[in-house]
Design a protein around this motif. Structure first.
Motif, PDB file in Angstrom:
ATOM      1  N   VAL A  33     -64.455  45.225 -49.604  1.00 56.84           N
ATOM      2  CA  VAL A  33     -64.141  44.056 -50.420  1.00 56.84           C
ATOM      3  C   VAL A  33     -62.954  43.285 -49.849  1.00 56.84           C
ATOM      4  N   ILE A  34     -61.866  43.979 -49.565  1.00 56.05           N
ATOM      5  CA  ILE A  34     -60.648  43.311 -49.093  1.00 56.05           C
ATOM      6  C   ILE A  34     -60.868  42.682 -47.714  1.00 56.05           C
ATOM      7  N   THR A  35     -61.471  43.445 -46.798  1.00 55.17           N
ATOM      8  CA  THR A  35     -61.694  42.934 -45.447  1.00 55.17           C
ATOM      9  C   THR A  35     -62.647  41.745 -45.447  1.00 55.17           C
ATOM     10  N   SER A  36     -63.730  41.848 -46.211  1.00 60.62           N
ATOM     11  CA  SER A  36     -64.709  40.759 -46.259  1.00 60.62           C
ATOM     12  C   SER A  36     -64.084  39.476 -46.794  1.00 60.62           C
ATOM     13  N   ALA A  37     -63.261  39.609 -47.841  1.00 62.52           N
ATOM     14  CA  ALA A  37     -62.613  38.427 -48.411  1.00 62.52           C
ATOM     15  C   ALA A  37     -61.692  37.772 -47.390  1.00 62.52           C
ATOM     16  N   LEU A  38     -60.936  38.573 -46.659  1.00 65.34           N
ATOM     17  CA  LEU A  38     -60.029  38.015 -45.655  1.00 65.34           C
ATOM     18  C   LEU A  38     -60.801  37.311 -44.535  1.00 65.34           C
ATOM     19  N   VAL A  39     -61.906  37.906 -44.101  1.00 65.19           N
ATOM     20  CA  VAL A  39     -62.720  37.301 -43.037  1.00 65.19           C
ATOM     21  C   VAL A  39     -63.323  35.977 -43.507  1.00 65.19           C
ATOM     22  N   MET A  40     -63.873  35.965 -44.745  1.00 63.09           N
ATOM     23  CA  MET A  40     -64.469  34.739 -45.271  1.00 63.09           C
ATOM     24  C   MET A  40     -63.426  33.646 -45.426  1.00 63.09           C
ATOM     25  N   MET A  41     -62.238  34.029 -45.903  1.00 61.92           N
ATOM     26  CA  MET A  41     -61.160  33.061 -46.076  1.00 61.92           C
ATOM     27  C   MET A  41     -60.733  32.484 -44.724  1.00 61.92           C
ATOM     28  N   LEU A  42     -60.614  33.348 -43.724  1.00 61.23           N
ATOM     29  CA  LEU A  42     -60.219  32.894 -42.388  1.00 61.23           C
ATOM     30  C   LEU A  42     -61.270  31.950 -41.812  1.00 61.23           C
ATOM     31  N   ALA A  43     -62.540  32.301 -42.000  1.00 58.75           N
ATOM     32  CA  ALA A  43     -63.616  31.448 -41.487  1.00 58.75           C
ATOM     33  C   ALA A  43     -63.586  30.071 -42.141  1.00 58.75           C
ATOM     34  N   LEU A  44     -63.378  30.038 -43.456  1.00 55.18           N
ATOM     35  CA  LEU A  44     -63.318  28.747 -44.155  1.00 55.18           C
ATOM     36  C   LEU A  44     -62.106  27.940 -43.712  1.00 55.18           C
ATOM     37  N   ASP A  45     -60.966  28.597 -43.574  1.00 58.31           N
ATOM     38  CA  ASP A  45     -59.751  27.913 -43.156  1.00 58.31           C
ATOM     39  C   ASP A  45     -59.919  27.303 -41.764  1.00 58.31           C
ATOM     40  N   LEU A  46     -60.535  28.050 -40.851  1.00 58.24           N
ATOM     41  CA  LEU A  46     -60.777  27.540 -39.511  1.00 58.24           C
ATOM     42  C   LEU A  46     -61.778  26.389 -39.542  1.00 58.24           C
ATOM     43  N   PHE A  47     -62.790  26.484 -40.388  1.00 54.62           N
ATOM     44  CA  PHE A  47     -63.787  25.425 -40.498  1.00 54.62           C
ATOM     45  C   PHE A  47     -63.142  24.122 -40.946  1.00 54.62           C
ATOM     46  N   VAL A  48     -62.310  24.195 -41.980  1.00 55.80           N
ATOM     47  CA  VAL A  48     -61.665  22.989 -42.506  1.00 55.80           C
ATOM     48  C   VAL A  48     -60.643  22.441 -41.525  1.00 55.80           C
ATOM     49  N   ALA A  49     -59.958  23.325 -40.807  1.00 53.73           N
ATOM     50  CA  ALA A  49     -58.881  22.886 -39.924  1.00 53.73           C
ATOM     51  C   ALA A  49     -59.366  22.420 -38.553  1.00 53.73           C
ATOM     52  N   ARG A  50     -60.476  22.995 -38.049  1.00 58.06           N
ATOM     53  CA  ARG A  50     -60.824  22.786 -36.648  1.00 58.06           C
ATOM     54  C   ARG A  50     -62.091  21.968 -36.403  1.00 58.06           C
ATOM     55  N   THR A  51     -62.973  21.876 -37.393  1.00 56.66           N
ATOM     56  CA  THR A  51     -64.257  21.225 -37.125  1.00 56.66           C
ATOM     57  C   THR A  51     -64.252  19.757 -37.552  1.00 56.66           C
ATOM     58  N   ARG A  52     -65.239  19.022 -37.037  1.00 54.30           N
ATOM     59  CA  ARG A  52     -65.364  17.608 -37.396  1.00 54.30           C
ATOM     60  C   ARG A  52     -65.648  17.462 -38.893  1.00 54.30           C
ATOM     61  N   PHE A  53     -66.489  18.347 -39.429  1.00 53.20           N
ATOM     62  CA  PHE A  53     -66.789  18.279 -40.863  1.00 53.20           C
ATOM     63  C   PHE A  53     -65.541  18.588 -41.688  1.00 53.20           C
ATOM     64  N   GLY A  54     -64.744  19.535 -41.202  1.00 51.10           N
ATOM     65  CA  GLY A  54     -63.509  19.872 -41.900  1.00 51.10           C
ATOM     66  C   GLY A  54     -62.529  18.724 -41.906  1.00 51.10           C
ATOM     67  N   ARG A  55     -62.448  18.010 -40.770  1.00 50.33           N
ATOM     68  CA  ARG A  55     -61.573  16.838 -40.718  1.00 50.33           C
ATOM     69  C   ARG A  55     -62.058  15.770 -41.695  1.00 50.33           C
ATOM     70  N   GLY A  56     -63.370  15.668 -41.846  1.00 46.38           N
ATOM     71  CA  GLY A  56     -63.914  14.722 -42.826  1.00 46.38           C
ATOM     72  C   GLY A  56     -63.503  15.077 -44.243  1.00 46.38           C
ATOM     73  N   ILE A  57     -63.540  16.362 -44.557  1.00 45.34           N
ATOM     74  CA  ILE A  57     -63.120  16.816 -45.893  1.00 45.34           C
ATOM     75  C   ILE A  57     -61.658  16.463 -46.125  1.00 45.34           C
ATOM     76  N   ARG A  58     -60.809  16.729 -45.130  1.00 42.18           N
ATOM     77  CA  ARG A  58     -59.383  16.433 -45.289  1.00 42.18           C
ATOM     78  C   ARG A  58     -59.121  14.933 -45.375  1.00 42.18           C
ATOM     79  N   ALA A  59     -59.915  14.162 -44.647  1.00 44.31           N
ATOM     80  CA  ALA A  59     -59.741  12.712 -44.682  1.00 44.31           C
ATOM     81  C   ALA A  59     -60.105  12.149 -46.055  1.00 44.31           C
ATOM     82  N   VAL A  60     -61.217  12.610 -46.610  1.00 47.94           N
ATOM     83  CA  VAL A  60     -61.627  12.138 -47.936  1.00 47.94           C
ATOM     84  C   VAL A  60     -60.635  12.604 -48.990  1.00 47.94           C
TER      85      VAL A  60
END
Length: 329
Positions: A180-207
């Motif tokens: 449970v703990i490891t999976s949550a940390l991995v999912m959180m890291l993946a989402l954080d990287l998606f929002v911070a590094r991808t074009r779609f993530g930049r779109g979310i931050r821009a909006v």
């Protein structure tokens, strides 16, 4: 106090595992609020539908105790895919049915909030009346294993034997705690990287920062909002699998209290801040466990919401402050 000190490590590990589930659900609240400044109270039902999808998938695959390691991994992966897909679909339907028209008409946020609450009750009751719906559609007998006892708890197959892995202090940390703990940390890291590094993530931050300027720069706001709801739904689906694996059962109204606590976790960490949602979830899980040890388990929920009140009194922006918008920059 003696009970807390004697069981400190056990309370800490179990608090972190519960907090990890709160954190994953809280990510949905944080994402939607960061982009739309909207509290999506129906997000708790997105989680609940994912939990049922995971449970039904494992039942349909014949999941049972004593299965081989390979079979257990297969069950869990199938449950994860089903839960994330179903939760993501429900989240997209919510955006389309409950919010999009209001957003297009620039309706007051209070109206959107009322719509969210209404959608929450409607989704919960629909699951609680699934046996009646199946009978109405003439599918009662076909779907009987999945719709019977619609307003009672549905147990998740015990496909994983709880096994101690190592000892920390006087507590045997189990495979489920670690999962449970490891999976949550991995999912959180993946989402954080998606929002911070991808074009779609930049779109979310821009909006999140300035919808009008984002549109002028070529960002499709409608698709970005849909993506935001989808991401929140996917995280809720992942949390749902971890929840049924750890708790072992789900009800049609389970989402309500857990959703309120996940929202509390989002506010604690700083709603609009992805890392704040993770921190808020862990803090809330630990506070509940420690508080229960000090004053009794019947005060568990009181401890959680008292902590929320205290945080709002002294730090209204939460522990890490507001900020998909500052990450906005």
């Amino acid at each position: 106090m003696d009970f807390l000190l004697d069981n400190f490590v056990a309370l800490t590990v179990t608090g972190l595992s519960l907090g990890a589930i709160y954190a994953l659900v809280a990510l949905g609240y944080t994402l939607v609020y960061g982009v739309l400044q909207l509290i999506n109270f129906a997000h708790s039902e997105v989680f609940m539908y994912g939990a049922f999808a995971a449970t039904w998938t494992v039942y349909a695959m014949g999941g049972r105790a004593g299965a081989s390691t390979g079979a257990v991994i297969g069950y869990l992966l199938a449950a994860l895919v089903a839960a994330m897909a179903f939760s993501g679909l429900i989240a997209l339907l919510l955006e389309r049915v409950a919010y999009r028209r209001l957003r297009k008409q620039n309706a007051p946020r209070l109206i959107a909030l009322i719509s969210a609450i209404g959608a929450s009750f409607a989704l919960a009751e629909l699951m609680g009346l699934r046996d009646k719906v199946a009978d109405f559609l003439g599918l009662g007998e076909t779907l009987r294993p999945y719709v019977r006892g619609a307003r009672n708890s549905s147990g998740f197959p015990e496909i994983i034997d709880t096994t101690p892995l190592f000892t920390l202090g006087d507590y045997d940390v189990t495979n489920i705690d670690l999962l449970v703990i490891t999976s949550a940390l991995v999912m959180m890291l993946a989402l954080d990287l998606f929002v911070a590094r991808t074009r779609f993530g930049r779109g979310i931050r821009a909006v999140a920062q300035d919808p009008e300027s984002a549109s002028l720069m070529g960002v499709n706001s409608d698709r970005t909002v849909q993506l935001t709801f989808l991401l929140g739904g996917l995280m809720a689906g992942a949390a749902a699998v971890l929840y049924v694996v750890k708790i072992g059962s789900i009800r049609f109204d389970t989402g309500f209290l857990l959703g309120v606590k996940a929202f509390t976790a989002a506010v604690l960490g700083g709603i609009g801040n992805l890392r704040g949602a993770l921190l808020g979830g862990f803090v809330l899980g630990l506070a509940e466990n420690y508080g229960s040890a000090l004053i009794g388990t019947e005060w568990r929920d009181v401890v959680a919401f008292t902590l929320l009140v205290v945080i709002l009194l002294f730090r209204p922006t939460g522990l890490l402050g507001e900020s998909l918008a500052k990450a906005r920059t």
